[in-house]
Design an enzyme around this catalytic site. Structure first.
Site, PDB file in Angstrom:
ATOM      1  N   SER A  57      30.560 -21.682 -22.694  1.00  0.00           N
ATOM      2  CA  SER A  57      30.521 -21.084 -21.356  1.00  0.00           C
ATOM      3  C   SER A  57      29.302 -20.190 -21.231  1.00  0.00           C
ATOM      4  O   SER A  57      28.857 -19.594 -22.222  1.00  0.00           O
ATOM      5  CB  SER A  57      31.780 -20.248 -21.105  1.00  0.00           C
ATOM      6  OG  SER A  57      31.674 -19.505 -19.903  1.00  0.00           O
TER       7      SER A  57
ATOM      8  N   TYR B 237      37.416 -13.883 -24.426  1.00  0.00           N
ATOM      9  CA  TYR B 237      36.880 -15.179 -24.002  1.00  0.00           C
ATOM     10  C   TYR B 237      35.392 -15.258 -24.328  1.00  0.00           C
ATOM     11  O   TYR B 237      34.913 -16.263 -24.881  1.00  0.00           O
ATOM     12  CB  TYR B 237      37.108 -15.359 -22.504  1.00  0.00           C
ATOM     13  CG  TYR B 237      36.609 -16.674 -21.949  1.00  0.00           C
ATOM     14  CD1 TYR B 237      37.334 -17.847 -22.144  1.00  0.00           C
ATOM     15  CD2 TYR B 237      35.422 -16.751 -21.224  1.00  0.00           C
ATOM     16  CE1 TYR B 237      36.885 -19.062 -21.636  1.00  0.00           C
ATOM     17  CE2 TYR B 237      34.964 -17.950 -20.713  1.00  0.00           C
ATOM     18  CZ  TYR B 237      35.701 -19.101 -20.917  1.00  0.00           C
ATOM     19  OH  TYR B 237      35.242 -20.298 -20.422  1.00  0.00           O
TER      20      TYR B 237
END
Length: 253
Positions: free
Chosen positions: A143, A158
């Site tokens: 990401s 995350y």
């Protein structure tokens, strides 16, 4: 037919980017091993592939945090199709979005295990077969949040897991380049998926406006980036964190 005759593992294939990738890869001629926890949804994706009449898909439901499951996906690929050309290790979660100081250790462990430890287990199972063959391509879904200047509040675990994926990918790419194995990561921006706010117009509008392109990605657009990294078109690409983020990392920089 970019993947004609190639055997590809896709995890997180029951919905979102994984399902879009499965459908796209099948349309490009791939033999697919589809993995996710939800067997009913996996069967539905496989049925769509069968109905289209292009590509082949077999499913195996399980938990990517389990080392035996990672090995079982590889064994299924070899047993059914005789080889393993590539893997799109896409399964992951966003998890609870809270400041790190308020985050429970349970939440931290869950996000790190699902996103990062599973990537390690997948590669650990996949690399020996590819090394014996003398070829293979592995793609992780990381990401922009785990990339430089991509930090967002409330996403500490995350971000750590996705940054860890990039570090793992680069180390593996260096270790196995001479073995004929290419290892890369695709770094999506905001993508319209169940985990990305699908069905919530306010969330979608907010996230879309963070991007210079003023929209979010369709899941198929991220799948197209993964297709490039798995195909022979990227034959000289390894160790690359490939941004497919609508320019959001440029804005945050």
């Amino acid at each position: 037919m970019e993947l004609h005759g190639k055997t590809i593992i896709v995890t997180g294939a029951s919905s979102g980017i994984g399902a879009a990738a499965a459908l796209l890869f099948a349309a490009e001629g791939a033999n697919l091993i589809l993995g996710a926890r939800r067997s009913i949804e996996l069967d539905a994706v496989a049925a769509r592939i069968s109905d289209a009449g292009v590509g082949k898909a077999v499913v195996l439901a399980g938990d990517v945090r389990n080392e035996d499951y990672a090995q079982a996906l590889v064994e299924l690929a070899v047993d059914r199709f005789g080889r393993l050309d590539g893997a799109f290790n896409n399964a992951g979660i966003v998890g609870e979005m809270v400041p790190a100081a308020s985050m429970s250790l349970e939440t931290w462990h869950e996000i790190i295990t699902v996103n990062l430890t599973s990537a390690f287990l997948a590669a650990k199972a996949q690399i020996p077969v590819m090394k014996e063959q003398g070829f293979g391509s592995i793609v992780f879904t990381s990401s922009f949040v785990g990339f430089s200047n991509g930090g967002l509040p409330g996403m500490g675990a995350y971000a750590a897991s996705k940054a860890g994926q990039i570090g793992l990918m680069r180390a593996l790419a260096s270790e196995h380049a001479a073995d004929g194995i290419r290892i890369n990561a695709v770094l999506p921006g905001g993508t319209i998926t169940p985990a990305g706010g699908q069905g919530n117009a306010a969330v979608l509008d907010f996230v879309a406006n963070l991007h210079p392109m003023k929209r979010m990605a369709e899941a198929r657009e991220i799948a197209q980036a993964a297709l490039f990294l798995l195909s022979d078109r990227s034959s000289f690409v390894t160790g690359s964190p490939m941004l497919a983020d609508g320019g959001i990392s440029v804005r945050l920089a």
